[in-house]
Design a protein around this motif. Structure first.
Motif, PDB file in Angstrom:
ATOM      1  N   ASP A   1      -3.505  27.232  51.728  1.00 52.93           N
ATOM      2  CA  ASP A   1      -3.002  28.589  51.941  1.00 52.93           C
ATOM      3  C   ASP A   1      -3.151  29.457  50.694  1.00 52.93           C
ATOM      4  O   ASP A   1      -3.262  30.681  50.793  1.00 52.93           O
ATOM      5  N   SER A   2      -3.176  28.826  49.515  1.00 55.22           N
ATOM      6  CA  SER A   2      -3.279  29.576  48.263  1.00 55.22           C
ATOM      7  C   SER A   2      -4.714  29.931  47.900  1.00 55.22           C
ATOM      8  O   SER A   2      -4.945  30.714  46.968  1.00 55.22           O
ATOM      9  N   LEU A   3      -5.680  29.369  48.612  1.00 51.07           N
ATOM     10  CA  LEU A   3      -7.090  29.528  48.253  1.00 51.07           C
ATOM     11  C   LEU A   3      -7.769  30.653  49.031  1.00 51.07           C
ATOM     12  O   LEU A   3      -7.393  30.971  50.158  1.00 51.07           O
ATOM     13  N   ALA A   4      -8.798  31.210  48.422  1.00 52.97           N
ATOM     14  CA  ALA A   4      -9.680  32.154  49.113  1.00 52.97           C
ATOM     15  C   ALA A   4     -10.773  31.328  49.787  1.00 52.97           C
ATOM     16  O   ALA A   4     -11.933  31.305  49.369  1.00 52.97           O
ATOM     17  N   ILE A   5     -10.384  30.604  50.822  1.00 53.30           N
ATOM     18  CA  ILE A   5     -11.280  29.652  51.472  1.00 53.30           C
ATOM     19  C   ILE A   5     -11.720  30.166  52.827  1.00 53.30           C
ATOM     20  O   ILE A   5     -10.914  30.707  53.607  1.00 53.30           O
ATOM     21  N   GLU A   6     -12.997  30.031  53.111  1.00 58.55           N
ATOM     22  CA  GLU A   6     -13.530  30.432  54.411  1.00 58.55           C
ATOM     23  C   GLU A   6     -12.972  29.523  55.505  1.00 58.55           C
ATOM     24  O   GLU A   6     -12.850  28.314  55.312  1.00 58.55           O
ATOM     25  N   GLY A   7     -12.646  30.137  56.645  1.00 54.40           N
ATOM     26  CA  GLY A   7     -12.135  29.364  57.777  1.00 54.40           C
ATOM     27  C   GLY A   7     -10.687  28.946  57.634  1.00 54.40           C
ATOM     28  O   GLY A   7     -10.244  28.017  58.323  1.00 54.40           O
ATOM     29  N   LYS A   8      -9.936  29.630  56.778  1.00 51.64           N
ATOM     30  CA  LYS A   8      -8.557  29.208  56.497  1.00 51.64           C
ATOM     31  C   LYS A   8      -7.705  29.043  57.760  1.00 51.64           C
ATOM     32  O   LYS A   8      -7.000  28.019  57.894  1.00 51.64           O
ATOM     33  N   PRO A   9      -7.704  29.990  58.691  1.00 58.75           N
ATOM     34  CA  PRO A   9      -6.857  29.807  59.891  1.00 58.75           C
ATOM     35  C   PRO A   9      -7.197  28.545  60.680  1.00 58.75           C
ATOM     36  O   PRO A   9      -6.303  27.832  61.146  1.00 58.75           O
ATOM     37  N   ILE A  10      -8.503  28.275  60.814  1.00 62.43           N
ATOM     38  CA  ILE A  10      -8.939  27.086  61.550  1.00 62.43           C
ATOM     39  C   ILE A  10      -8.514  25.822  60.815  1.00 62.43           C
ATOM     40  O   ILE A  10      -8.055  24.842  61.420  1.00 62.43           O
ATOM     41  N   ILE A  11      -8.670  25.831  59.496  1.00 62.45           N
ATOM     42  CA  ILE A  11      -8.286  24.663  58.692  1.00 62.45           C
ATOM     43  C   ILE A  11      -6.797  24.376  58.844  1.00 62.45           C
ATOM     44  O   ILE A  11      -6.388  23.233  59.099  1.00 62.45           O
ATOM     45  N   LEU A  12      -5.981  25.399  58.692  1.00 64.56           N
ATOM     46  CA  LEU A  12      -4.530  25.211  58.767  1.00 64.56           C
ATOM     47  C   LEU A  12      -4.097  24.762  60.161  1.00 64.56           C
ATOM     48  O   LEU A  12      -3.197  23.933  60.301  1.00 64.56           O
ATOM     49  N   ASP A  13      -4.741  25.293  61.188  1.00 66.00           N
ATOM     50  CA  ASP A  13      -4.402  24.897  62.562  1.00 66.00           C
ATOM     51  C   ASP A  13      -4.751  23.439  62.834  1.00 66.00           C
ATOM     52  O   ASP A  13      -4.148  22.804  63.711  1.00 66.00           O
ATOM     53  N   ASN A  14      -5.738  22.910  62.107  1.00 68.55           N
ATOM     54  CA  ASN A  14      -6.229  21.541  62.360  1.00 68.55           C
ATOM     55  C   ASN A  14      -5.937  20.600  61.195  1.00 68.55           C
ATOM     56  O   ASN A  14      -6.507  19.513  61.128  1.00 68.55           O
ATOM     57  N   LEU A  15      -5.022  20.980  60.315  1.00 68.90           N
ATOM     58  CA  LEU A  15      -4.839  20.234  59.074  1.00 68.90           C
ATOM     59  C   LEU A  15      -4.357  18.800  59.303  1.00 68.90           C
ATOM     60  O   LEU A  15      -4.790  17.878  58.610  1.00 68.90           O
ATOM     61  N   ALA A  16      -3.483  18.594  60.268  1.00 74.01           N
ATOM     62  CA  ALA A  16      -2.999  17.236  60.541  1.00 74.01           C
ATOM     63  C   ALA A  16      -4.153  16.328  60.978  1.00 74.01           C
ATOM     64  O   ALA A  16      -4.262  15.175  60.533  1.00 74.01           O
ATOM     65  N   GLN A  17      -5.034  16.851  61.833  1.00 79.62           N
ATOM     66  CA  GLN A  17      -6.195  16.078  62.264  1.00 79.62           C
ATOM     67  C   GLN A  17      -7.147  15.824  61.102  1.00 79.62           C
ATOM     68  O   GLN A  17      -7.681  14.721  60.945  1.00 79.62           O
ATOM     69  N   ILE A  18      -7.355  16.851  60.266  1.00 81.15           N
ATOM     70  CA  ILE A  18      -8.228  16.699  59.105  1.00 81.15           C
ATOM     71  C   ILE A  18      -7.720  15.583  58.197  1.00 81.15           C
ATOM     72  O   ILE A  18      -8.486  14.740  57.737  1.00 81.15           O
ATOM     73  N   LYS A  19      -6.430  15.585  57.946  1.00 82.91           N
ATOM     74  CA  LYS A  19      -5.858  14.556  57.067  1.00 82.91           C
ATOM     75  C   LYS A  19      -6.057  13.167  57.653  1.00 82.91           C
ATOM     76  O   LYS A  19      -6.443  12.226  56.956  1.00 82.91           O
ATOM     77  N   ASN A  20      -5.793  13.030  58.929  1.00 79.93           N
ATOM     78  CA  ASN A  20      -5.917  11.726  59.572  1.00 79.93           C
ATOM     79  C   ASN A  20      -7.369  11.258  59.624  1.00 79.93           C
ATOM     80  O   ASN A  20      -7.682  10.104  59.320  1.00 79.93           O
ATOM     81  N   GLN A  21      -8.271  12.172  59.995  1.00 79.47           N
ATOM     82  CA  GLN A  21      -9.657  11.790  60.259  1.00 79.47           C
ATOM     83  C   GLN A  21     -10.514  11.693  58.997  1.00 79.47           C
ATOM     84  O   GLN A  21     -11.358  10.795  58.889  1.00 79.47           O
ATOM     85  N   TYR A  22     -10.290  12.592  58.051  1.00 78.31           N
ATOM     86  CA  TYR A  22     -11.195  12.682  56.908  1.00 78.31           C
ATOM     87  C   TYR A  22     -10.577  12.264  55.570  1.00 78.31           C
ATOM     88  O   TYR A  22     -11.302  12.034  54.611  1.00 78.31           O
ATOM     89  N   ILE A  23      -9.256  12.197  55.494  1.00 80.83           N
ATOM     90  CA  ILE A  23      -8.602  11.838  54.235  1.00 80.83           C
ATOM     91  C   ILE A  23      -7.996  10.445  54.297  1.00 80.83           C
ATOM     92  O   ILE A  23      -8.162   9.641  53.387  1.00 80.83           O
ATOM     93  N   ASP A  24      -7.311  10.149  55.393  1.00 78.62           N
ATOM     94  CA  ASP A  24      -6.603   8.875  55.507  1.00 78.62           C
ATOM     95  C   ASP A  24      -7.467   7.744  56.054  1.00 78.62           C
ATOM     96  O   ASP A  24      -7.124   6.571  55.879  1.00 78.62           O
TER      97      ASP A  24
END
Length: 234
Positions: free
Chosen positions: A197-220
């Motif tokens: 949320d603090s970053l000037a990152i492209e696709g921020k709304p999509i990332i935040l909406d899918n963050l739990a899935q991102i963490k599970n699938q790509y980080i954990d």
């Protein structure tokens, strides 16, 4: 334990210099010991990429999102970003590049490794693709074979030893378990959300909406065993 800014790659106070790169001091010490052990058996190893800052990871992400860097499918084929939805684009990036703030390279525990000898006085350039390591004719195959047998003796493992539905297979990526394991546990969903949320990152709304899935699938989702030898070396 790292601070939140160290954990997300926003600062470098947890790092030391080694072989022209930056690593956590404990990982650096283990790396040098492993390098010495490899040299005793005629194997040369070098770091291709160590610490990667939050700003650098953000630059990679944004350039891929904007089409300034290539997007690839899981099979490595070039994708036309204009034909992808934002969610599809997000997953295409995440398969090959970490979400800024979540990269294991932020911690100083992880690095990409290669055999420098085949690339000296040669037009051959390191691409960091699996075939360079896994294929018997690959320039880093001998090194990779040695690492599958001995990296664990210095406390390292391959977090992306095989594709498991998230990050692509990365036979060049080593992680120093004593540092990376507690960092992985520290990196919670709340901190990730605050960072994104603090970053000037492209696709921020999509990332935040899918963050739990991102963490599970790509980080954990990582390979925590030493499965390379049994899978690839028979």
């Amino acid at each position: 334990m790292l601070s939140s800014t160290e954990l997300t790659g926003a600062c470098e106070t947890h790092l030391t210099a080694v072989d022209g790169h930056k690593l956590h001091p404990d990982a650096a010490e283990a790396y040098l010991a492993m390098q010495k052990a490899a040299a005793a058996e005629g194997i040369e190893l070098a770091i291709a990429s160590g610490f990667r800052s939050l700003d650098r990871q953000l630059s990679i992400w944004n350039r891929k999102w904007r089409g300034k860097l290539p997007l690839r499918s899981k099979e490595g084929e070039l994708l036309d970003a204009s034909n992808l939805s934002d969610v599809e684009k997000m997953h295409a990036i995440l398969h090959w590049s970490s979400l800024p703030g979540s990269s294991r390279h932020h911690w100083g525990s992880d690095f990409d490794i290669y055999d420098p000898r085949p690339f000296q006085d040669s037009e051959l350039k390191l691409q960091l693709v699996p075939g360079e390591y896994i294929d018997q004719s690959g320039p880093c195959h001998e090194l990779w074979q040695w690492l599958t047998r001995h990296a664990h003796e210095s406390g390292f493992f391959f977090p992306y030893a095989r594709y498991q539905g998230g990050v692509a297979q990365e036979p060049w990526h080593l992680s120093f378990r004593a540092v990376s394991q507690p960092c992985h546990k520290q990196l919670n969903l709340e901190l990730l959300a605050e960072t994104v949320d603090s970053l000037a990152i492209e696709g921020k709304p999509i990332i935040l909406d899918n963050l739990a899935q991102i963490k599970n699938q790509y980080i954990d989702t990582i390979t925590e065993d030493d499965g390379w030898t049994t899978i690839w070396c028979g």
